[in-house]
Design a protein around this motif. Structure first.
Motif, PDB file in Angstrom:
ATOM      1  N   ASP A 138       0.827  -1.207   0.000  1.00 24.49           N
ATOM      2  CA  ASP A 138       0.000   0.000   0.000  1.00 24.49           C
ATOM      3  C   ASP A 138       0.862   1.259   0.000  1.00 24.49           C
ATOM      4  O   ASP A 138       0.570   2.220  -0.715  1.00 24.49           O
ATOM      5  CB  ASP A 138      -0.951   0.017   1.201  1.00 24.49           C
ATOM      6  CG  ASP A 138      -2.121  -0.929   1.039  1.00 24.49           C
ATOM      7  OD1 ASP A 138      -2.489  -1.221  -0.123  1.00 24.49           O
ATOM      8  OD2 ASP A 138      -2.672  -1.376   2.064  1.00 24.49           O
ATOM      9  N   GLU A 141       2.418   1.649  -3.451  1.00 24.60           N
ATOM     10  CA  GLU A 141       1.436   2.108  -4.425  1.00 24.60           C
ATOM     11  C   GLU A 141       1.133   3.596  -4.230  1.00 24.60           C
ATOM     12  O   GLU A 141       1.098   4.365  -5.189  1.00 24.60           O
ATOM     13  CB  GLU A 141       0.145   1.300  -4.308  1.00 24.60           C
ATOM     14  CG  GLU A 141      -0.906   1.731  -5.326  1.00 24.60           C
ATOM     15  CD  GLU A 141      -2.178   0.919  -5.229  1.00 24.60           C
ATOM     16  OE1 GLU A 141      -2.467   0.193  -6.197  1.00 24.60           O
ATOM     17  OE2 GLU A 141      -2.873   1.007  -4.184  1.00 24.60           O
ATOM     18  N   ARG A 142       0.956   4.005  -2.983  1.00 25.77           N
ATOM     19  CA  ARG A 142       0.669   5.415  -2.689  1.00 25.77           C
ATOM     20  C   ARG A 142       1.809   6.297  -3.190  1.00 25.77           C
ATOM     21  O   ARG A 142       1.576   7.320  -3.828  1.00 25.77           O
ATOM     22  CB  ARG A 142       0.448   5.616  -1.196  1.00 25.77           C
ATOM     23  CG  ARG A 142       0.174   7.068  -0.838  1.00 25.77           C
ATOM     24  CD  ARG A 142       0.122   7.278   0.676  1.00 25.77           C
ATOM     25  NE  ARG A 142      -0.015   8.669   0.978  1.00 25.77           N
ATOM     26  CZ  ARG A 142      -1.157   9.280   1.226  1.00 25.77           C
ATOM     27  NH1 ARG A 142      -2.285   8.613   1.189  1.00 25.77           N
ATOM     28  NH2 ARG A 142      -1.190  10.562   1.508  1.00 25.77           N
ATOM     29  N   ARG A 173      -7.989   4.301  -6.831  1.00 27.25           N
ATOM     30  CA  ARG A 173      -6.804   4.087  -5.984  1.00 27.25           C
ATOM     31  C   ARG A 173      -6.446   5.357  -5.221  1.00 27.25           C
ATOM     32  O   ARG A 173      -6.014   5.295  -4.070  1.00 27.25           O
ATOM     33  CB  ARG A 173      -5.638   3.600  -6.829  1.00 27.25           C
ATOM     34  CG  ARG A 173      -5.869   2.180  -7.319  1.00 27.25           C
ATOM     35  CD  ARG A 173      -4.816   1.721  -8.275  1.00 27.25           C
ATOM     36  NE  ARG A 173      -5.214   0.475  -8.891  1.00 27.25           N
ATOM     37  CZ  ARG A 173      -4.394  -0.514  -9.138  1.00 27.25           C
ATOM     38  NH1 ARG A 173      -3.122  -0.414  -8.850  1.00 27.25           N
ATOM     39  NH2 ARG A 173      -4.842  -1.616  -9.695  1.00 27.25           N
TER      40      ARG A 173
END
Length: 179
Positions: A138, A141-142, A173
């Protein structure tokens, strides 16, 4: 063959940028000079260490801009080591810089060898932090989304294309990560 370490030097004075780049240039070290803290988190992606001036506005002496840029870098990559520098400094400012997360504090004008040593130590600390940090999908991805948006100046369509996503998928997202 080892990959070159990348140092990012951020100062609004072209002479300081040139002097710092010259002082830091070593075999296995790549130095990138940047004249403004704008978009710094994206530019610092993958850097081993950052040398960051504290004042960017004419006449500024408080260090507020440097502290703001330091906070943005820490939010983007908590493992990245930042060395703050300023012409106007004293013990109180140095202590405040260290309290806020800088790993070192350098006064201008500096001694070249001392500056190189400070940045090498900062780069070693970054490597240690990154080696010990567990990978979190996560977070990765951020950061990738934030970097793509920064590179494309907030243009969601171009950022989505760069990430290999559709625009609606990127919006989903972004919402999941609170962006």
């Amino acid at each position: 063959m080892e990959r070159a370490q990348s140092y990012l030097v951020v100062d609004d004075d072209a002479d300081v940028l040139k002097a710092a780049a010259t002082a830091l240039m070593r075999p296995g070290v790549h130095v990138e000079a940047v004249a403004s803290p704008e978009g710094l988190a994206a530019k610092a992606q993958g850097a081993a260490a950052v040398l960051l001036d504290m004042n960017f506005a004419a006449g500024a002496r408080s260090g507020a801009e440097g502290f703001d840029a330091l906070a943005a870098l820490q939010d983007a990559d908590p493992s990245l080591s930042v060395v703050l520098m300023t012409t106007y400094g004293g013990v109180a400012l140095a202590v405040e810089a260290l309290k806020r997360g800088a790993v070192d504090f350098v006064l201008k004008p500096w001694r070249n060898e001392a500056l190189a040593d400070a940045m090498a130590a900062a780069a070693r600390l970054t490597a240690e932090r990154r080696a010990g940090a567990p990978l979190n999908l996560d977070d990765l991805e951020r950061r990738a989304i934030e970097r793509a948006l920064a590179i494309h100046e907030g243009n969601v369509s171009r950022a989505a294309l760069a990430l290999g996503l559709t625009r609606p998928a990127l919006y989903r997202r972004m919402a999941r990560h609170g962006l």
